[in-house]
Design a protein around this motif. Structure first.
Motif, mmCIF file in Angstrom:
data_model
loop_
_atom_site.group_PDB
_atom_site.id
_atom_site.type_symbol
_atom_site.label_atom_id
_atom_site.label_comp_id
_atom_site.label_asym_id
_atom_site.label_seq_id
_atom_site.Cartn_x
_atom_site.Cartn_y
_atom_site.Cartn_z
ATOM 1 N N ASN A 116 49.779 -25.228 -15.974
ATOM 2 C CA ASN A 116 48.411 -24.904 -15.541
ATOM 3 C C ASN A 116 47.926 -25.983 -14.574
ATOM 4 O O ASN A 116 47.281 -26.963 -14.957
ATOM 5 C CB ASN A 116 47.471 -24.776 -16.731
ATOM 6 C CG ASN A 116 46.156 -24.111 -16.336
ATOM 7 O OD1 ASN A 116 45.736 -24.197 -15.185
ATOM 8 N ND2 ASN A 116 45.522 -23.441 -17.272
ATOM 9 N N ILE B 49 37.116 -22.452 -16.328
ATOM 10 C CA ILE B 49 37.102 -21.020 -16.632
ATOM 11 C C ILE B 49 37.494 -20.802 -18.088
ATOM 12 O O ILE B 49 38.420 -21.427 -18.609
ATOM 13 C CB ILE B 49 38.040 -20.258 -15.676
ATOM 14 C CG1 ILE B 49 37.437 -20.233 -14.267
ATOM 15 C CG2 ILE B 49 38.278 -18.833 -16.157
ATOM 16 C CD1 ILE B 49 38.322 -19.611 -13.225
ATOM 17 N N ASN B 50 36.749 -19.936 -18.749
ATOM 18 C CA ASN B 50 36.897 -19.587 -20.174
ATOM 19 C C ASN B 50 36.326 -20.635 -21.111
ATOM 20 O O ASN B 50 36.423 -20.481 -22.339
ATOM 21 C CB ASN B 50 38.353 -19.284 -20.545
ATOM 22 C CG ASN B 50 38.874 -18.041 -19.860
ATOM 23 O OD1 ASN B 50 38.127 -17.094 -19.635
ATOM 24 N ND2 ASN B 50 40.146 -18.043 -19.498
ATOM 25 N N GLU B 51 35.709 -21.685 -20.565
ATOM 26 C CA GLU B 51 34.986 -22.645 -21.396
ATOM 27 C C GLU B 51 33.548 -22.166 -21.579
ATOM 28 O O GLU B 51 32.948 -21.615 -20.650
ATOM 29 C CB GLU B 51 34.982 -24.036 -20.753
ATOM 30 C CG GLU B 51 36.344 -24.675 -20.622
ATOM 31 C CD GLU B 51 36.950 -25.057 -21.963
ATOM 32 O OE1 GLU B 51 36.193 -25.506 -22.848
ATOM 33 O OE2 GLU B 51 38.175 -24.902 -22.128
ATOM 34 N N THR B 52 32.996 -22.369 -22.753
ATOM 35 C CA THR B 52 31.586 -22.083 -23.013
ATOM 36 C C THR B 52 30.814 -23.385 -22.922
ATOM 37 O O THR B 52 31.042 -24.308 -23.715
ATOM 38 C CB THR B 52 31.389 -21.431 -24.387
ATOM 39 O OG1 THR B 52 32.082 -20.179 -24.418
ATOM 40 C CG2 THR B 52 29.910 -21.180 -24.665
ATOM 41 N N THR C 219 38.628 -20.517 -8.885
ATOM 42 C CA THR C 219 39.578 -21.148 -9.796
ATOM 43 C C THR C 219 39.003 -22.475 -10.265
ATOM 44 O O THR C 219 38.395 -23.205 -9.475
ATOM 45 C CB THR C 219 40.933 -21.399 -9.111
ATOM 46 O OG1 THR C 219 40.725 -22.250 -7.979
ATOM 47 C CG2 THR C 219 41.569 -20.093 -8.661
ATOM 48 N N THR D 136 33.169 -17.674 -16.145
ATOM 49 C CA THR D 136 34.090 -16.639 -15.667
ATOM 50 C C THR D 136 34.201 -16.758 -14.144
ATOM 51 O O THR D 136 33.300 -17.312 -13.494
ATOM 52 C CB THR D 136 33.595 -15.234 -16.029
ATOM 53 O OG1 THR D 136 32.329 -15.013 -15.369
ATOM 54 C CG2 THR D 136 33.406 -15.085 -17.538
ATOM 55 N N THR E 258 26.735 -20.646 -21.561
ATOM 56 C CA THR E 258 27.327 -19.755 -20.573
ATOM 57 C C THR E 258 28.841 -19.798 -20.701
ATOM 58 O O THR E 258 29.433 -20.890 -20.732
ATOM 59 C CB THR E 258 26.934 -20.170 -19.146
ATOM 60 O OG1 THR E 258 25.512 -20.133 -19.018
ATOM 61 C CG2 THR E 258 27.558 -19.237 -18.114
ATOM 62 N N LEU E 259 29.454 -18.638 -20.784
ATOM 63 C CA LEU E 259 30.910 -18.537 -20.709
ATOM 64 C C LEU E 259 31.279 -18.527 -19.230
ATOM 65 O O LEU E 259 30.830 -17.659 -18.479
ATOM 66 C CB LEU E 259 31.408 -17.270 -21.394
ATOM 67 C CG LEU E 259 32.909 -16.976 -21.238
ATOM 68 C CD1 LEU E 259 33.741 -18.029 -21.962
ATOM 69 C CD2 LEU E 259 33.235 -15.578 -21.777
#
Length: 449
Positions: A279, A414-417, A410, A400, A397-398
């Protein structure tokens, strides 16, 4: 002249003396009045912040916007939109990775021209030093560069080669005369086994981490402490990741040397143990290190041994990040995180029991001091610039791709709250961002001294 007239009313207005309930009046781009009583001005636009926090805008002194020349990576329009949405009101752009790099007055002026009608927030510019531009440093500072950036290792682009001790000493003498800082990417590279390990295992994050050891940072910082002692010039260590360097930095500051230090949100939010192999969105230099190391960075922030947090926002197109191949050896090293400067720092700080006053100090007040803007920015004080945000630190906030305002959708976030949502961003007394909408025209300026 800015003639906008706003009154913000709420019960969480963060002044230097504490959180108050009351009203704040903005007029002509400045904070005109702060009161614990209701302010009633004819023709003023009223904003009721209720239980949201009113605080000075975030100041990020370390971003790479890449314009002109590499606007397929990022640009002033997208970067300042992302910043405004994230509660940032001022950034300072690094002299790379734009093309040409900001190492001459001509190139400085090209960058200023490139900002036209694109600044939704305020932008300052750093100049750069390379082995061949000593004769340009004085004029760069006179043109408005807020300081000078140097690399002690390869910068990643050939247009901005690294400097040596011999290169830096005369530059530091010039900077001392102007009381401007030398910003240093502090890594001294030399051959070691970790480099071979990465060549054998290019998609392995632990191999990438081993390829840029703490010793590279430690040795570079030791050199800069010595040069600071010899010249008396202000030295600033950017994006500190090695906690092993902290004791010598602490001792240098006790000695009275003018050294300041920043670390990055990504070093405080993420840790090496959680980064998946392949990643490359997480690749940066210096690298994100182990949890135990990064907790020591938090301790240093708490103790005042690290001055502030800055994103080092350094985006690149997905193909250069090698997102498909997952090759850490080939991938561009840079974190895309400008939009999440406030919320990522707050999320990680909140988990550790830090307060909104800590966040204000690390993201607003101390960066303003570092930039010698402490008499106009970084605090809610009458007479200061009306660079103000209204945000809810308890909202989540999630992250996206759809909400990302950077040029490329990118980011390791991303995908962190994340805790915190910005509802209003004032820049120079004008609303740059309001309830999900951007101003129809920009109100940011180029910050000079």
């Amino acid at each position: 002249m800015n003639n906008s007239n706003y009154i913000i009313t709420g019960n969480k207005i963060m002044t230097p003396d504490g959180i108050i309930s009351g009203s704040l009046h903005i007029q002509d781009g400045k904070i005109k009045q702060i009161s614990t009583q209701a302010i009633d001005i004819e023709d003023a636009v009223h904003i009721y912040s209720e239980n949201m926090v009113v605080m000075p805008g975030v100041i990020d002194p370390h971003v790479h916007i890449n314009e002109p020349g590499r606007t397929d990576w990022e640009g002033f329009y997208t970067a300042t939109h992302a910043a405004a949405m994230g509660g940032i009101t001022t950034v300072v752009d690094m002299p790379l990775n734009s093309l040409p790099v900001t190492t001459s007055v001509k190139n400085y002026e090209l960058k200023c021209t490139a900002t036209a009608d694109k600044l939704w927030i305020n932008v300052g510019l750093w100049g750069g030093v390379v082995p061949t531009n000593l004769h340009e440093i004085e004029e760069l500072l006179q043109a408005g560069a807020l300081g000078i950036k140097a690399f002690l290792t390869h910068s990643g682009i050939d247009e901005f080669p690294n400097t040596t001790e011999e290169d830096l000493i005369p530059v530091m003498e010039i900077l001392k005369q102007h009381n401007k800082p030398l910003l240093v990417h502090a890594e001294l590279d030399y051959p070691h086994d970790g480099i071979d390990l990465l060549a054998k295992h290019p998609t392995n994050y632990s191999a990438y981490l081993a390829s840029r050891p703490k010793a590279w940072e430690n040795d570079a910082i030791k050199l800069m402490i010595d040069l600071c002692r010899r010249t008396g010039t202000r030295v600033h260590i950017v994006h500190l990741s090695s906690a092993e360097a902290l004791p010598m930095l602490i001792n240098a500051r006790k000695e009275g040397l003018p050294i300041s230090v920043e670390t990055g949100q990504h070093y405080l939010y993420f840790c090496a143990e959680q980064i998946p192999d392949g990643n490359t969105a997480y690749k940066c230099a210096p690298p994100i290190r182990e949890k135990a190391n990064n907790e020591l960075l938090w301790d240093a922030l708490k103790n005042g041994d690290i001055d502030f947090i800055a994103t080092d926002h350094s985006p690149a197109p997905p193909e250069i990040k090698e997102l498909e191949s997952g090759n850490f050896q080939k991938a561009w090293g840079g974190i895309a995180g400008l939009q999440f400067a406030l919320t990522s720092a707050w999320t990680a700080a909140k988990k550790r029991g830090f307060t909104l006053f800590d966040i204000t100090k690390w993201l607003s007040e101390n960066p303003a001091k570092f930039l010698s803007l402490e008499n106009s920015k970084g605090k809610l004080v009458v007479g200061f610039d009306a660079d103000i945000i209204i945000w809810d630190p308890e909202d989540t906030t999630l992250i996206t791709p759809e909400i990302i305002q950077h040029k490329h959708k990118t980011s390791p976030f991303i995908n962190e709250t994340l805790f915190g949502k910005v509802y209003y961003t004032f820049v120079n007394g004008e609303l740059a961002f309001s309830n999900g909408n951007f101003a129809q025209k920009p109100h940011g300026i180029i910050v000079k001294q």
